[in-house]
Design a protein around this motif. Structure first.
Motif, mmCIF file in Angstrom:
data_model
loop_
_atom_site.group_PDB
_atom_site.id
_atom_site.type_symbol
_atom_site.label_atom_id
_atom_site.label_comp_id
_atom_site.label_asym_id
_atom_site.label_seq_id
_atom_site.Cartn_x
_atom_site.Cartn_y
_atom_site.Cartn_z
ATOM 1 N N ASN A 279 -10.199 25.069 31.566
ATOM 2 C CA ASN A 279 -11.682 24.526 31.845
ATOM 3 C C ASN A 279 -11.664 23.388 31.023
ATOM 4 O OD1 ASN A 279 -14.065 24.358 32.533
ATOM 5 N ND2 ASN A 279 -14.804 25.637 31.582
ATOM 6 N N HIS A 280 -11.442 23.603 29.770
ATOM 7 C CA HIS A 280 -11.678 22.395 28.818
ATOM 8 C C HIS A 280 -10.492 21.374 28.621
ATOM 9 C CE1 HIS A 280 -15.457 24.263 27.823
ATOM 10 N NE2 HIS A 280 -14.825 25.259 27.414
ATOM 11 N N GLU A 281 -9.149 21.971 29.022
ATOM 12 C CA GLU A 281 -7.963 21.184 28.997
ATOM 13 C C GLU A 281 -7.384 20.914 27.570
ATOM 14 O OE1 GLU A 281 -7.999 17.469 31.098
ATOM 15 O OE2 GLU A 281 -8.875 18.477 33.082
ATOM 16 N N LYS A 282 -8.033 21.805 26.590
ATOM 17 C CA LYS A 282 -7.718 21.585 25.197
ATOM 18 C C LYS A 282 -8.413 22.750 24.361
ATOM 19 C CE LYS A 282 -8.172 17.989 21.324
ATOM 20 N NZ LYS A 282 -8.484 16.772 21.214
ATOM 21 N N ILE A 283 -7.809 23.445 23.606
ATOM 22 C CA ILE A 283 -8.363 24.508 22.790
ATOM 23 C C ILE A 283 -7.662 24.470 21.433
ATOM 24 C CG2 ILE A 283 -9.576 25.871 24.733
ATOM 25 C CD1 ILE A 283 -7.177 27.863 23.999
ATOM 26 N N THR A 284 -8.539 24.827 20.401
ATOM 27 C CA THR A 284 -7.833 25.378 19.033
ATOM 28 C C THR A 284 -7.896 26.679 19.016
ATOM 29 O OG1 THR A 284 -8.934 22.987 18.191
ATOM 30 C CG2 THR A 284 -8.312 24.939 16.532
ATOM 31 N N THR A 285 -6.415 27.161 18.410
ATOM 32 C CA THR A 285 -6.226 28.382 18.300
ATOM 33 C C THR A 285 -4.985 28.548 17.182
ATOM 34 O OG1 THR A 285 -5.512 30.684 19.348
ATOM 35 C CG2 THR A 285 -4.545 28.592 20.231
ATOM 36 N N THR A 286 -4.523 29.949 16.916
ATOM 37 C CA THR A 286 -3.553 30.006 16.018
ATOM 38 C C THR A 286 -2.184 29.825 16.633
ATOM 39 O OG1 THR A 286 -3.176 32.415 16.546
ATOM 40 C CG2 THR A 286 -4.762 31.954 14.864
ATOM 41 N N ASP A 287 -1.010 29.381 15.745
ATOM 42 C CA ASP A 287 0.041 28.979 16.405
ATOM 43 C C ASP A 287 0.927 29.903 17.214
ATOM 44 O OD1 ASP A 287 -0.188 26.661 14.714
ATOM 45 O OD2 ASP A 287 1.522 27.210 13.343
ATOM 46 N N THR B 36 -7.684 19.129 40.612
ATOM 47 C CA THR B 36 -7.572 17.933 39.771
ATOM 48 C C THR B 36 -6.402 18.172 38.914
ATOM 49 O OG1 THR B 36 -9.117 19.064 38.156
ATOM 50 C CG2 THR B 36 -10.160 17.598 39.664
ATOM 51 N N ILE B 37 -6.015 19.293 38.171
ATOM 52 C CA ILE B 37 -5.021 19.498 37.118
ATOM 53 C C ILE B 37 -3.644 19.542 37.843
ATOM 54 C CG2 ILE B 37 -3.980 20.908 35.387
ATOM 55 C CD1 ILE B 37 -6.849 21.960 34.858
ATOM 56 N N ALA B 38 -3.399 20.299 38.786
ATOM 57 C CA ALA B 38 -2.081 20.280 39.403
ATOM 58 C C ALA B 38 -1.511 18.972 40.137
ATOM 59 C CB ALA B 38 -2.024 21.365 40.601
ATOM 60 N N PRO B 39 -2.319 18.368 40.770
ATOM 61 C CA PRO B 39 -1.961 16.887 41.259
ATOM 62 C C PRO B 39 -1.453 16.055 40.201
ATOM 63 C CG PRO B 39 -3.942 17.812 42.579
ATOM 64 C CD PRO B 39 -3.740 18.529 41.339
ATOM 65 N N ARG B 40 -1.842 16.051 39.040
ATOM 66 C CA ARG B 40 -1.458 15.265 38.057
ATOM 67 C C ARG B 40 -0.196 15.387 37.631
ATOM 68 N NH1 ARG B 40 -5.299 16.090 32.980
ATOM 69 N NH2 ARG B 40 -6.794 17.014 34.285
ATOM 70 N N ALA C 270 -4.382 31.648 8.068
ATOM 71 C CA ALA C 270 -3.689 31.544 9.494
ATOM 72 C C ALA C 270 -3.362 30.043 9.925
ATOM 73 C CB ALA C 270 -4.462 32.144 10.610
ATOM 74 N N PRO C 271 -1.971 29.810 10.418
ATOM 75 C CA PRO C 271 -1.605 28.559 10.728
ATOM 76 C C PRO C 271 -2.360 28.307 12.203
ATOM 77 C CG PRO C 271 0.274 29.998 11.208
ATOM 78 C CD PRO C 271 -0.858 30.806 10.484
ATOM 79 N N VAL C 272 -3.138 27.233 12.310
ATOM 80 C CA VAL C 272 -3.904 26.888 13.368
ATOM 81 C C VAL C 272 -3.394 25.644 14.142
ATOM 82 C CG1 VAL C 272 -6.226 25.891 14.106
ATOM 83 C CG2 VAL C 272 -5.990 27.634 12.266
ATOM 84 N N SER C 273 -3.603 25.440 15.373
ATOM 85 C CA SER C 273 -2.766 24.407 16.255
ATOM 86 C C SER C 273 -3.914 24.103 17.451
ATOM 87 C CB SER C 273 -1.744 24.824 16.785
ATOM 88 O OG SER C 273 -0.705 25.611 16.129
ATOM 89 N N ILE C 274 -3.701 22.901 17.803
ATOM 90 C CA ILE C 274 -4.322 22.645 18.989
ATOM 91 C C ILE C 274 -3.245 22.506 20.317
ATOM 92 C CG2 ILE C 274 -5.449 20.690 20.477
ATOM 93 C CD1 ILE C 274 -6.547 19.673 17.743
ATOM 94 N N ILE C 275 -3.588 23.186 21.333
ATOM 95 C CA ILE C 275 -3.062 23.279 22.600
ATOM 96 C C ILE C 275 -3.799 22.441 23.657
ATOM 97 C CG2 ILE C 275 -3.794 25.523 23.386
ATOM 98 C CD1 ILE C 275 -1.172 25.747 24.583
ATOM 99 N N GLU C 276 -3.127 21.562 24.172
ATOM 100 C CA GLU C 276 -3.963 20.495 25.120
ATOM 101 C C GLU C 276 -2.655 20.333 26.373
ATOM 102 O OE1 GLU C 276 -4.787 17.086 22.791
ATOM 103 O OE2 GLU C 276 -2.697 16.302 22.616
#
Length: 178
Positions: free
Chosen positions: A30-38, A82-86, A108-114
């Protein structure tokens, strides 16, 4: 030994872990980018890439499989439209994990996945442009539009004046001057 024990348990029961990843995949798409733990980001990557691969298939069966995992119908529609055709030409690797550091509360080690944008074409186009700009040391020539405006004006202009306005190395303007 951990033979045949794939995946991370993350200190949760199976049902809690499955529900958490279903929610995370829904939010991620939905957001195409979230922040979470590694650890969560690394597990989420494989699930999200499988959903995007289903989106690339685009048939009804793939849509139903994605809808069985993703919790929001609008997100399923967004995935398939929208996402898959990209990523139609991309064989895999739709996500990127960027490590941010540690979280102050629990260390905790934190990352962004996008989602990865199409940078393959941009890199190939920018490399030749860098080489050509480095070789040019001469000042930039006048724009061709001003030369064409002088050539196309209604008042008669002497031939010597036209030749002085012609930009060196611009064949289109030289052809009009002749």
């Amino acid at each position: 030994m951990r033979h045949n024990n794939a995946g991370r348990r993350l200190g949760r029961t199976t049902s809690h872990r499955v529900a958490m990843f279903r929610n995370m995949v829904t939010s991620f798409l939905n957001h195409e980018k979230i922040t979470t733990t590694d650890a969560k980001a690394k597990e989420l990557r494989s699930i999200a890439e499988k959903m995007i691969t289903l989106g690339k298939k685009g048939d009804l069966h793939a849509m139903r499989q994605a809808a069985a995992y993703i919790r929001d119908k609008k997100v399923v529609t967004k995935l398939f439209t929208t996402i898959a055709p990209r990523y139609k030409e991309r064989p895999g690797g739709y996500t990127r994990i960027i490590k941010l550091g540690i979280r102050p509360g629990d260390n905790a080690p934190v990352s962004i996945i996008e989602l990865v944008e199409e940078e393959l074409k941009a890199k190939s186009e920018s490399k030749p442009a860098k080489k050509t700009t480095a070789k040019k040391a001469a000042p930039k020539p006048a724009p061709a539009a001003t030369v064409q405006a002088d050539v196309l004006s209604s008042e008669p202009v002497a031939e010597e004046t036209l030749k002085t306005h012609v930009v060196e190395g611009d064949e289109a303007c030289e052809a009009k001057a002749d």
